[in-house]
Scaffold this active site. Structure first.
Site, short mmCIF file in Angstrom:
data_model
loop_
_atom_site.label_atom_id
_atom_site.label_comp_id
_atom_site.label_asym_id
_atom_site.label_seq_id
_atom_site.Cartn_x
_atom_site.Cartn_y
_atom_site.Cartn_z
N LYS A 167 0.88 -1.18 0.00
CA LYS A 167 0.00 0.00 0.00
C LYS A 167 0.91 1.22 0.00
CE LYS A 167 -3.96 2.18 2.28
NZ LYS A 167 -3.69 3.41 1.63
N CYS B 233 25.61 23.53 33.62
CA CYS B 233 25.34 22.10 33.66
C CYS B 233 24.17 21.81 34.60
CB CYS B 233 26.58 21.35 34.12
SG CYS B 233 26.27 19.59 34.40
S1 IVH Z 1 -6.40 -0.39 -4.91
C1 IVH Z 1 -11.12 1.09 -5.02
N1 IVH Z 1 -3.87 -0.63 -4.45
O1 IVH Z 1 -4.99 3.73 -0.87
C2 IVH Z 1 -9.80 1.45 -4.53
N2 IVH Z 1 -4.96 1.31 -3.65
O2 IVH Z 1 -6.67 4.11 1.42
C3 IVH Z 1 -8.82 0.39 -4.89
N3 IVH Z 1 -3.48 2.89 -2.49
O3 IVH Z 1 -7.70 5.06 -2.66
C4 IVH Z 1 -7.51 0.87 -4.59
N4 IVH Z 1 -1.64 1.72 -2.72
O4 IVH Z 1 -5.28 5.62 -3.47
C5 IVH Z 1 -4.94 0.14 -4.28
N5 IVH Z 1 -1.59 -0.98 -4.13
C6 IVH Z 1 -2.70 -0.21 -3.98
C7 IVH Z 1 -2.63 1.03 -3.30
C8 IVH Z 1 -3.80 1.77 -3.15
C9 IVH Z 1 -2.18 2.82 -2.25
C10 IVH Z 1 -4.36 4.00 -2.09
C11 IVH Z 1 -5.47 4.29 -3.09
C12 IVH Z 1 -6.73 4.16 -2.27
C13 IVH Z 1 -6.23 4.40 -0.90
C14 IVH Z 1 -7.16 3.85 0.16
#
Ligand code: IVH
Length: 692
Positions: A104, A394
């Site tokens: 993520k 100190c």
């Molecule tokens: S899939 C329908 N994959 O995290 C949304 N999102 O907290 C599906 N994000 O809105 C998103 N890395 O902007 C997906 N590998 C990843 C991601 C990711 C970061 C973000 C994205 C999402 C947000 C949610």
């Protein structure tokens, strides 16, 4: 009651979202924000969701600076899991694997529209329905194709991904800012968001932004999420290399824990793992709520960056007298452990970070790295904050602090001999791994041994006393009970510091730590010479220099009596270090340490020292085995010559053996060498090599 709380939560969440999406400001840590959302959701479950609640809306709203763009397919959010349990519960609801797992990315969401393979529009998420037009800015991001490669491009497709600021570049940017006396960015995501949402695309172009894509609005004819990535990659779009398909929830969870180990090795910051049901048909069946798909979950790692209150800035005195300001924080959990203090290095750093006492500050602890304050959350100031003033004296012995040399940033306490802080730190250092590695002499024991506390006087008033400790001297010692994490005294219910017999049991007999300390000290007297030299806390003489000096002189007294010239000729010992040693030994109380240690039986020389070992000898770095009998010398002579030329003489053959010198009568060692294919030479060849 809960009605009121619901209202309050909605207001707070909206406030933090606006700051985050419109101003690129994190007024609260992501983690605490997630907790607020979670609390609101559970209350709404019982009391009903109102229209317009932040729980049914996505993100922020588009700012006025950029033209609005209506997304063809809404940009959704993700639900979170914070534990294995929550993750497994989601997996059950979703009907199990196979799952696609991927990092993520902690960046900002972007949607790019390609028409017949040509980039025509790029937009931020905004409220999920309408975002901001950042097309010109996105065209400057390296790696984002203006035209897709390959073939079979749909007439219109919205690609979704994450824009980020690469970590290395971010660290450099922050280091440059701090060096220029400016406050650093709070985190890579804020700087990515700030860099992308620039009115002037030329500014965006000057920032090293990157993007990774993770999906698209809709597209027919594919079966799995993993195929989606193959297709995106074939079109020249940047996809992550870190994804994997896991057959079931257990192996998906394994991916989650494994990636957390590699978290800091990636090019970008991540705050968790996104797990998606891999089959697209099942994704469609599961569908979405108004704000997030049911077929995906964001597993969030413990936060590494949190906000907390800076309660005070205090100054600690180190073993060489250096005065170091450190932050006293409202205790907060970060990267899985509770943090209450953070070093601030020196007064210039405090100024450069722009923090005031009373500020809410951003605290970061990346894995095992020591916690660091990044900067203040200026928007949360209320005027009661005050500037830190470096003390002039100190805090422990009241001597006036001064730089050791003109122009030094660091201030020092000059009272090396009797400042209680310096003595305590030096004694604790003697016990540390870097020096004599005395298990029973940690920070707490060092404090007990040195703190003046009625009715007993401390038996260690200088390190000279350390090796003369006896049970009689230890037993009367009373000490404050220290918190092992903070090093500060604990207090009883009435607010008085807790004081206990430290080395004596209730019945008056010696406590285990007393016996152990005495036994440990006895063993420590014959530690390797360089460790003993290191333990003296002579400025600039760390383990590396100590080794070099001991190897050259073989005795601490010889080192201390050598001239500055002789000292600086040793490899790795410069004039600063040489003069530091001379200065140290000029103090009579330092001379007394040496005398007293010697009298107590501390070994101050290398036994049977036969002159310096060459570090650039012909055998340096080699391990050599001598076996069988020699004609012109004994085997011991041969080994001494090897050592004198910087080599190591070993008695057993292994893969690490450089070569074997074999004379008549050699047996199993010769056989082993031949078996391992290690070079074997005879005595004459050995002598020839010595002469070369
Ligand atoms: S899939 C329908 N994959 O995290 C949304 N999102 O907290 C599906 N994000 O809105 C998103 N890395 O902007 C997906 N590998 C990843 C991601 C990711 C970061 C973000 C994205 C999402 C947000 C949610």
């Amino acid at each position: 009651m809960s009605e009121k709380r619901i209202e309050e939560l909605r207001r707070q969440i909206q406030y933090y979202r606006d700051a985050y999406y419109q101003e690129n400001q994190s007024l609260i840590s992501d983690y605490d924000y997630d907790l607020l959302e979670r609390e609101l959701k559970s209350l709404e479950l019982a009391h009903g969701v109102a229209e317009g609640s932040p729980t049914v809306l996505v993100g922020g709203k588009a700012s006025e600076v950029f033209a609005p763009v209506k997304h063809l397919t809404p940009m959704m959010s993700l639900d979170n899991a914070f534990s294995e349990e929550e993750f497994l519960a989601w997996s059950q609801r979703a009907g199990g694997g196979p799952f696609l797992c991927e990092p993520k990315i902690d960046g900002l969401a972007l949607s790019i529209t390609y028409e017949n393979g040509v980039l025509v529009k790029a937009a931020t998420r905004g409220d999920g329905e309408t975002g901001e037009d950042v097309t010109q800015n996105v065209l400057t991001i390296q790696g984002v194709p203006h035209r897709l490669s390959g073939s079979n491009h749909p007439a219109v497709i919205e690609i979704r991904g994450e824009v980020y600021f690469p970590l290395k570049a971010f660290e450099k940017l922050n280091a440059d800012l701090v060096a220029a006396g400016k406050p650093p960015f709070a985190n890579p995501r804020n700087s990515a968001s700030g860099s992308l949402r620039q009115k002037d695309p030329a500014v965006t172009a000057s920032r090293p932004l990157r993007m990774l894509v993770h999906g698209f609005g809709s597209f027919e004819g594919l079966n799995t999420q993993s195929e989606v990535y193959q297709l995106l990659e074939s079109w020249g779009l940047p996809t992550t290399k870190q994804f994997a398909v896991a057959q079931d929830a257990t192996s998906a969870y394994k991916f989650i824990t494994q990636l957390s180990q590699k978290r800091h090795d990636l090019e970008h910051e991540i705050d968790g793992v996104v797990v998606k049901v891999d089959e697209l048909s099942r994704q469609r069946e599961l569908g979405a709520t108004s704000r997030a798909p049911r077929w995906a979950i964001a597993y969030k790692y413990p936060p590494e960056q949190v906000n907390t209150k800076l309660l005070d800035i205090k100054v600690s005195i180190g073993r060489t007298g250096r005065a170091t300001p450190f932050a006293v924080l409202a205790p907060v959990k970060v990267a899985g452990s509770e943090v209450e203090f953070a070093t601030l290095h020196n007064q210039d750093q405090v100024r450069a970070k722009g923090i005031l006492i009373g500020d809410t500050v951003v605290l970061r602890k990346a894995g095992d790295v020591i916690p660091e304050i990044l900067g203040p959350v200026v928007a949360l100031r209320n005027g009661s904050e005050r500037e830190f003033v470096m003390p002039t004296h100190c805090p422990e012995c009241s001597f006036e602090l001064a730089p050791a040399q003109e122009g030094d940033v660091d201030l020092r306490c000059p009272n090396a001999e009797s400042c209680p802080a310096q003595l305590r730190e030096r004694i604790a250092y003697i016990g540390s791994r870097a020096a004599l590695d005395i298990e029973a002499l940690g920070y707490v024991s060092a404090t007990a041994l040195t703190q003046p506390l009625e009715p007993s006087q401390p038996p260690v008033q200088s390190e000279a006393d350390l090796f003369d400790l006896t049970l009689e001297k230890l037993l009367p010692i009373r000490a404050y009970v220290l918190d092992p994490d903070t090093g500060l005294p604990k207090h009883d219910a009435d607010g008085n510091p807790k004081i206990v017999d430290f080395f004596r049991k209730k019945d008056g007999s010696p406590a285990e730590v007393a016996l152990k300390l005495l036994a440990n000290l006895e063993e420590a007297k014959t530690r390797e010479l360089w460790k003993i030299l290191t333990s003296l806390s002579i400025r600039h003489v760390g383990p590396v220099a100590a080794r070099a000096l001991c190897n050259e002189f073989g005795s601490i007294e010889k080192i201390l009596q050598a001239s500055e010239d002789e000292l600086s000729q040793v490899d790795g010992v410069g004039p600063t270090l040489a003069s530091s040693i001379k200065d140290w030994y000029q103090e009579s109380w330092h001379q007394r340490i040496i005398e007293r240690w010697k009298a107590s039986g501390v070994q101050l020389e290398i036994p049977d020292f036969a002159g310096p070992v060459l570090t650039d000898g012909i055998f340096s770095g080699m391990t050599i085995v001598v076996t069988g009998s020699m004609q012109s010398m004994t085997r011991e002579d041969a080994e001494a010559k090897i050592i004198a030329q910087g080599g190591k003489a070993s008695s057993s053959v292994s893969k690490k053996t450089s070569f074997v010198v074999a004379g008549p009568g050699a047996g199993s060692k010769l056989a082993k060498a031949e078996e391992l294919g290690i070079e074997v030479i005879d005595e004459a060849t050995f002598i020839a090599r010595l002469a070369s």
